[in-house]
Each structure stands twice: as structure tokens, then as C-alpha cells.
Write an enzyme that holds these catalytic residues in place. Structure first.
Site, PDB file in Angstrom:
ATOM      1  NE  ARG A  50      -2.816  -0.690   3.322  1.00 41.03           N
ATOM      2  CZ  ARG A  50      -3.777  -1.295   3.964  1.00 41.03           C
ATOM      3  NH1 ARG A  50      -4.987  -1.092   3.848  1.00 41.03           N
ATOM      4  NH2 ARG A  50      -3.441  -1.999   5.081  1.00 41.03           N
ATOM      5  CG  ASP A 178       4.532 -26.215   6.251  1.00 39.28           C
ATOM      6  OD1 ASP A 178       5.471 -26.103   6.555  1.00 39.28           O
ATOM      7  OD2 ASP A 178       3.608 -26.945   6.857  1.00 39.28           O
ATOM      8  CG  HIS A 179       9.097 -21.949   6.996  1.00 38.47           C
ATOM      9  ND1 HIS A 179       7.977 -21.634   7.722  1.00 38.47           N
ATOM     10  CD2 HIS A 179      10.170 -21.840   7.820  1.00 38.47           C
ATOM     11  CE1 HIS A 179       8.419 -21.677   9.075  1.00 38.47           C
ATOM     12  NE2 HIS A 179       9.507 -21.914   8.951  1.00 38.47           N
ATOM     13  CG  HIS A 241       5.257 -25.461  10.647  1.00 45.03           C
ATOM     14  ND1 HIS A 241       5.263 -25.053   9.070  1.00 45.03           N
ATOM     15  CD2 HIS A 241       5.419 -24.142  11.301  1.00 45.03           C
ATOM     16  CE1 HIS A 241       5.071 -23.870   8.851  1.00 45.03           C
ATOM     17  NE2 HIS A 241       5.268 -23.262  10.351  1.00 45.03           N
TER      18      HIS A 241
HETATM   19  C1  BG6 Z   1       5.866 -20.029  11.428  1.00 49.99           C
HETATM   20  C2  BG6 Z   1       4.889 -19.382  12.494  1.00 49.99           C
HETATM   21  O1  BG6 Z   1       5.062 -20.460  10.566  1.00 49.99           O
HETATM   22  O2  BG6 Z   1       6.821 -20.676  12.020  1.00 49.99           O
HETATM   23  C3  BG6 Z   1       5.959 -18.719  13.825  1.00 49.99           C
HETATM   24  O3  BG6 Z   1       3.987 -18.737  12.182  1.00 49.99           O
HETATM   25  C4  BG6 Z   1       7.069 -19.823  14.120  1.00 49.99           C
HETATM   26  O4  BG6 Z   1       4.837 -18.610  14.990  1.00 49.99           O
HETATM   27  C5  BG6 Z   1       7.868 -20.067  12.722  1.00 49.99           C
HETATM   28  O5  BG6 Z   1       7.711 -19.096  15.027  1.00 49.99           O
HETATM   29  C6  BG6 Z   1       8.933 -21.080  13.152  1.00 49.99           C
HETATM   30  O6  BG6 Z   1       9.706 -21.307  12.000  1.00 49.99           O
HETATM   31  P1  BG6 Z   1      11.196 -21.845  12.448  1.00 49.99           P
HETATM   32  O7  BG6 Z   1      11.675 -21.982  11.066  1.00 49.99           O
HETATM   33  O8  BG6 Z   1      11.666 -20.824  12.904  1.00 49.99           O
HETATM   34  O9  BG6 Z   1      11.166 -22.988  13.116  1.00 49.99           O
END
Ligand code: BG6
Length: 488
Positions: A50, A178-179, A241
Site C-alpha cells: 500500500r 509450508d516453509h 508444520h
Molecule cells: C511460522 C509461525 O510458520 O513458523 C511462527 O507462524 C513460528 O509462529 C515459525 O515462529 C517457526 O519457524 P522456524 O523456521 O523458526 O522453526
């Protein structure tokens, strides 16, 4: 030495381009891939949000973000200067009728074949943005739409988002991130299971007593109170996760690493998860909320104080669950999941606890069952605990000792952030590490059963002091089964 294969030239538009995710993860990830020569110079990275900002101001913004995420020894001014040429900015209020989509189309005029729209915004905007991209005539065969988690807050809202988005983008153009799936050690889970013949014969109820999956964080809200208090640990961590880790641990061997083969196996696990109801939720789950305490020797505030002085909230910052997978392989093997904020330390690991030997020939000498500990972060590695004889006289003494494979000792490489891998997979069109629509919805179906059960039973979170291992009921959950949480 790793070989980096360049990807094809692409354009990426990051909606939420000035937000936390762009700043902490996306821009630094793209910069690192650039530095390693993976991104062609004709690619373009356009931040969009924005705020009114010039291109030069966005380059400054990105420089600050990338410097913060890059060690001094890795920083290189000439690489940065060349990367900055890829950057651009386009102000756009996606909620406004007057948003300048035509301007964005003009900017993308000389489009590369691959066009990526990354939605790092509130999920409530996903459908509007997908529709607007379509109406602006920006969708082609090589277009990809990337959606950050959370996809919805329950099954219904996830279905609405999926429905709305898929009205404009076919499923094979949608990349739901989903990282955790981009983490090196999470990918190693599949290699460990399916590139070693050693484990398969013992990977079932015949040899495994139970499985523990822990994702513990020492951080608190980190300025995300607005989002987190509406979400809580179950939606924020378990729905995505932890369930992904559970799926990779429990699934059958996929036919190949192709996107659909892996995802089809994962969804079978999600479907086999036994749902909760009011009668079994109390026995099998724990909700917690942290109070003030000490983490890493520093005093920290409790959750409610972090929210606001005088705030009240029943949002859980900790969850422990005894999950059941009702299928042939896992019948009778509990999967204990736990995750929490402001716990003693940051630690993600999967523990496979094997059964004890059926009969000990060692008389009074006590033995412990084998255990495989897969440490995902930090101190990434794999340890297999085996029984050995302690040397020396004084009777037969048996000790449990780890065969230790430490990543740091074995590979002297920088660990790419999960987003680096995932962004390059989006460019390559590789869907394997992204969640399919039915997978997200199956995960919500199970999580919804627990949310409903908690609502019905009026379960309120139990306090635990920051810096601890969670509420007492979490230990009791294991204790009732004659087990305990593994702590290394
Ligand atoms: C995110 C969550 O998806 O993953 C966060 O929204 C969390 O709350 C994070 O802290 C944890 O990711 P990582 O890679 O630090 O284990």
C-alpha cells in the site's frame, strides 16, 4: 562442492512487499540465490504494497533487509549492486477499486515466460488478489501463484480460499507454502527413510513403540500479537508444520519424488488420523499459555502482558497431542506432538522410540530400547542410540550411546534458508514441496475436530512458566502411558 544450476528468467511480484516476511525471508532468499549465480540477470523482482514508495526507496529497504540477513563475510557490494538492478516497486492497495493494476501490467509488459505472484499478505486478501490478477489479464501458462500459510483458520475458510483462488488459477499453478518442507533437515527425513534399506523393515508397529515430534521455540510473540492471538499454537504450528513432519515420518514410500506422488502419500496419513471429540480430547491433548519466567537467563513477560497490560485471552501458546494413525503400519503406535512458544530452548526434533528387546539375557543389567533422534534444528543431525558394554571390570554394565551424525561436523556448508529452496522450486515448477488443496483441507478436518472438542469441553489453557518444558499436564500425558518426553 554444490553445483548451482541457474533457473530460467522470471518475474516475481511480492504482494506484502514491505512486510515482515518479505523483509526477513523473501528478499534475502532471492539475494542469496542471486549471489550463487542461480538467478538470471533478466529476472525482475517487484515489491508491491500500500505504501507509496519510489523504486530507489524500495532498493534501500531491500538493502537493509538483505544486510541484516547476511553475515559480514558473505556480503559483497558488487553482487548487491547488480542484484539491486532487478528490483522495482509498484504501490497497490489491493482492497481499493482504484488500485493501479494497469500500471502493474505495464511494468510487467516485457514479461518473462515465468511470472510469479507471491501473496505475503493476510489470507483474507488471497481471493481478491487472485481475481484482480486474472481481471488484469496477467495469467498465462507459466504463471504461478504462491500462497503463504495460514490458508484459512478452519476447514470452511480454507475451502473458501481454495475455491476462490482456484476459480482463477488451476491447481497446478498454485503453490501453497509450508516453509518446514524447504528445510534441509526435513528433506533429509525422506532421504534417511527411503535411501537406506536399514530402516524400512523396522519402521512400523512391529518395532516402534512410539514417536515424538517436538517443535519448541524460545521466542515469544515477536510483535505478531494481532495475528497470533486469533490463531494460537494449534493453528499456527500444528495444522501445518507438525502435521507435515508427522506425514513425512509416517507415510508409505512414494512411487517417485514427483509432486503428486509425495502428496498423495501424505494425504493418506492425514486421512488416517483419528479425529477428536469431547470424550477423548481431554485425555489426549493439553493446551498451555506461558506466564512470566526466564528464557536463556533473561527475564521475560508472560503472554498476557505481551499482549497488553490487563489483557485476557484463552489462546494457547503450547499444545501437546497424543495422535493416533489408524492404519496397518501404525495401529497402536502413539505419535506424541508438542509445540510451544517461550519454552526452555529452541529445538525441533523427531524421536523414533523402538521397542525393548523381547527378552534380556543380561540378568540384572538394565537395557534401554533403541532410539533414533532426528534433530531438525539447531545442531542438525541424526543420532541412533544403541546399547554397548561399558568397558572395565565390576560386572556387566550396559550403556545407551549414540552413533552420531552431526551435519556441522560432516558438511562445512552454509545452510540455505528454507525459502531459498522453495522460491527456486516455484520458478522450476516443482510442486513436490508445496501443499495440495486436498492436503490442506484434510489437515484442517483433523484440527477442526480438536477445536470443536476443546470448545465443547470448555478447555482453557493451563499456565506454564516461560523457560519451562510446558504445562505439567504435558508430562502427565506421557506419564499416563508410562513414557516421558525425550530431552537430550
Ligand atoms: C511460522 C509461525 O510458520 O513458523 C511462527 O507462524 C513460528 O509462529 C515459525 O515462529 C517457526 O519457524 P522456524 O523456521 O523458526 O522453526
Amino acid at each position: 562442492m554444490a553445483e548451482f544450476l541457474p533457473v530460467d528468467p522470471f518475474n516475481i511480484v511480492i504482494f506484502g512487499g514491505t512486510g515482515d516476511l518479505a523483509q526477513r525471508k523473501l528478499l534475502p532468499a532471492l539475494f542469496h540465490r542471486w549471489k550463487d549465480g542461480q538467478i538470471p540477470a533478466t529476472s525482475r523482482i517487484i515489491g508491491s504494497a500500500r505504501s507509496q514508495m519510489t523504486e530507489a526507496e524500495y532498493v534501500d529497504f531491500a538493502a537493509t533487509a538483505c544486510r541484516k540477513a547476511t553475515s559480514q563475510s558473505e556480503w559483497d557490494d558488487s553482487s548487491w549492486a547488480a542484484f539491486a538492478l532487478l528490483l522495482d516497486y509498484h504501490p497497490l492497495d489491493v482492497t481499493s477499486e482504484k488500485a493501479d493494476w494497469a500500471g502493474l501490467r505495464r511494468k510487467l509488459g516485457t514479461q518473462n515466460e515465468i511470472g510469479i505472484f507471491y501473496l505475503a499478505t493476510a489470507p483474507s486478501l488471497y481471493v481478491n488478489i487472485a481475481r484482480a490478477i486474472d481481471q488484469a489479464g496477467l495469467i498465462r501458462d507459466g504463471t504461478r501463484l504462491v500462497l503463504e500459510k495460514p490458508i484459512g483458520t478452519n476447514l470452511k475458510s480454507a475451502e473458501e480460499i481454495n475455491e476462490g483462488v482456484c476459480a482463477h488459477f488451476p491447481e497446478h499453478q498454485v503453490y501453497r507454502i509450508d516453509h518446514y518442507l524447504g528445510k534441509e533437515t526435513v528433506q533429509n527425513l525422506m532421504v534417511l527413510r527411503f535411501a537406506n534399506s536399514l530402516f524400512e523393515p523396522v519402521w512400523s508397529r512391529n518395532s516402534i513403540d512410539h514417536v515424538q515430534i517436538t517443535v519448541a521455540e524460545d521466542l515469544g510473540l515477536e510483535g505478531r500479537a494481532g495475528y497470533y492471538d486469533r490463531s494460537g499454537a494449534l493453528r499456527d504450528m500444528v495444522q501445518n508444520h507438525l502435521l507435515q513432519l508427522l506425514c513425512l515420518t509416517a507415510m508409505e514410500a512414494p512411487v517417485s519424488l514427483d509432486g503428486d506422488d509425495v502428496r498423495t502419500e501424505k494425504i493418506k496419513v492425514l486421512k488416517a488420523l483419528k479425529k477428536f471429540d469431547a470424550s477423548n480430547a481431554r485425555q489426549n491433548t493439553v493446551r498451555g499459555q506461558y506466564t512470566a519466567g526466564r528464557v536463556n537467563d533473561t527475564p521475560v513477560r508472560g503472554y498476557l502482558e505481551e499482549l497488553d497490560p490487563g489483557a485476557t485471552s484463552e489462546t494457547e501458546t503450547f499444545v501437546a497431542i497424543r495422535a493416533k494413525i489408524d492404519n496397518w503400519r501404525w495401529s497402536g503406535v502413539p505419535f506424541y506432538l508438542r509445540t510451544g512458544k517461550r519454552m526452555e530452548s529452541r529445538r525441533s526434533e523427531i524421536v523414533i522410540q523402538f521397542k525393548d528387546v523381547p527378552h534380556s539375557i543380561f540378568g540384572d543389567a538394565s537395557t534401554q530400547a533403541n532410539r533414533l533422534v532426528i534433530r531438525l534444528q539447531p545442531d542438525e543431525g541424526v543420532r541412533l542410540f544403541v546399547q554397548i558394554k561399558e568397558p572395565g571390570p565390576g560386572g556387566l554394565r550396559i550403556k545407551s550411546q549414540p552413533l552420531n551424525l552431526s551435519y556441522a561436523d560432516t558438511f562445512a556448508v552454509r545452510y540455505p534458508d528454507a525459502y531459498e529452496r522453495l522460491l527456486m522450486d516455484v520458478v522450476r515448477g516443482n510442486l513436490a514441496l508445496f501443499m495440495r488443496r486436498d492436503e490442506v483441507e484434510a489437515a484442517w478436518r483433523w484440527v477442526d475436530s480438536l477445536i470443536d472438542a476443546w470448545t465443547e469441553t470448555g478447555a482453557i489453557p493451563e499456565d506454564y512458566p516461560a523457560g519451562s518444558e510446558g504445562p505439567l499436564s504435558s508430562a502427565a500425558l506421557m506419564d499416563r502411558d508410562g513414557r516421558s518426553w525425550w530431552s537430550s
